[in-house]
Design a protein around this motif. Structure first.
Motif, mmCIF file in Angstrom:
data_model
loop_
_atom_site.group_PDB
_atom_site.id
_atom_site.type_symbol
_atom_site.label_atom_id
_atom_site.label_comp_id
_atom_site.label_asym_id
_atom_site.label_seq_id
_atom_site.Cartn_x
_atom_site.Cartn_y
_atom_site.Cartn_z
ATOM 1 N N TRP A 180 0.783 -1.201 -0.028
ATOM 2 C CA TRP A 180 0.015 -0.073 -0.042
ATOM 3 C C TRP A 180 0.893 1.293 0.046
ATOM 4 O O TRP A 180 0.538 2.313 -0.839
ATOM 5 C CB TRP A 180 -0.810 0.075 1.156
ATOM 6 N N LEU A 181 1.754 1.380 0.856
ATOM 7 C CA LEU A 181 2.907 2.352 0.785
ATOM 8 C C LEU A 181 3.546 2.609 -0.419
ATOM 9 O O LEU A 181 3.870 3.659 -0.702
ATOM 10 C CB LEU A 181 3.757 2.311 2.200
ATOM 11 N N ASP A 182 4.122 1.685 -0.947
ATOM 12 C CA ASP A 182 4.771 1.806 -2.202
ATOM 13 C C ASP A 182 3.874 2.215 -3.382
ATOM 14 O O ASP A 182 4.361 3.254 -4.093
ATOM 15 C CB ASP A 182 5.099 0.085 -2.743
ATOM 16 N N MET A 183 2.447 2.143 -3.199
ATOM 17 C CA MET A 183 1.556 2.489 -4.240
ATOM 18 C C MET A 183 1.494 3.846 -4.149
ATOM 19 O O MET A 183 1.040 4.564 -5.229
ATOM 20 C CB MET A 183 0.302 1.698 -4.111
ATOM 21 N N MET A 184 1.809 4.477 -2.766
ATOM 22 C CA MET A 184 1.636 5.906 -2.799
ATOM 23 C C MET A 184 2.829 6.848 -2.629
ATOM 24 O O MET A 184 2.763 7.604 -3.134
ATOM 25 C CB MET A 184 0.862 5.878 -1.241
ATOM 26 N N THR A 185 3.897 5.844 -2.605
ATOM 27 C CA THR A 185 5.239 6.732 -2.465
ATOM 28 C C THR A 185 6.248 6.550 -3.692
ATOM 29 O O THR A 185 7.066 7.518 -3.755
ATOM 30 C CB THR A 185 5.757 6.266 -1.415
ATOM 31 N N MET A 186 6.261 5.457 -4.308
ATOM 32 C CA MET A 186 7.194 5.352 -5.511
ATOM 33 C C MET A 186 7.024 6.158 -6.730
ATOM 34 O O MET A 186 5.845 6.508 -6.902
ATOM 35 C CB MET A 186 7.132 3.731 -6.024
#
Length: 227
Positions: A180-186
């Motif tokens: 979830w965090l990857d989808m928001m920060t990458m």
């Protein structure tokens, strides 16, 4: 009915909206505003503008920014709880089917949206939110953790192998939150379908008899997220 005999459509103009509908509208506008501006920069004026209503109406329903953010977090937490519990209730009886349902639920398009993921990340990331998060979401988190630990314990026992179900459940949860965090920060994020495959790859590492990267091993699934 109208004079043609058809059922009249409900009047959804701003003046005619019920109190519950108006509050729902404002919570959705708050989610979108947090996603666009972040937690700290969100104001009642911003939410009013996003919802297309007056600042006074926001004050009437929520009185303060703190109360609005509090109820928005509570709404997201309850939405998440209802999503995974409904998925679990609809799953088959085996622990593998139940784990598949719980992991798949985290990528349901109803909750796995850019705005909702951004809002969750904002609530998680603000130090001032942490006491509020623990107060509002702690019991829901405990229920989720206990359920997935129990399912993992059944899988470990059934396979007759080793492994600590508490740690396995923790790693599965961390993997989901991580993608979830990857989808928001990458800079170039992967999509929800790849995020779900990543989570199932983690499940397959612990339970290879039951899972592959697409979920339940050896069974074609019609999951809510597809490549």
């Amino acid at each position: 009915m109208d004079d043609t005999g058809d059922i009249a459509k409900p009047d959804t103009t701003p003046r005619k909206q019920s109190r519950a509908a108006r509050r729902q509208q404002l919570i959705e506008a708050t989610i979108d505003t947090i996603a666009a501006q972040g937690y700290a920069r969100t104001t009642l004026t911003d939410v009013a503008r996003q919802a297309g209503i007056s600042h006074g109406l926001v004050n009437f329903h929520f009185e303060t920014k703190e109360r609005l953010l509090n109820e928005t977090l509570q709404y997201l937490a309850e939405e998440y709880r209802q999503n995974w519990t409904a998925a679990l209730a609809a799953a088959g009886p085996s622990p593998a089917e139940q784990l598949d349902a719980m992991l798949r639920a985290d990528f349901d398009p109803a909750i796995c949206t850019k705005a909702r993921l951004s809002a969750w990340c904002a609530f998680w990331g603000e130090a001032q939110c942490r006491p509020m998060y623990q107060a509002l979401c702690g019991s829901n988190d405990d229920d989720y953790t206990r359920t997935i630990e129990e399912i993992c314990a059944q899988l470990v026992a059934g396979d007759g192998g080793g492994g600590d179900p508490v740690r396995i459940a923790r790693l599965l949860r961390i993997t989901t939150e991580g993608v979830w965090l990857d989808m928001m920060t990458m800079t170039d994020p992967y999509d929800a379908a790849e995020a779900m495959r990543t989570t199932f790859t983690c499940a397959a590492a612990f339970f290879p008899r039951h899972f592959d990267e697409n979920g339940l091993a050896g069974r074609r699934r019609s999951g809510v997220v597809r490549a």
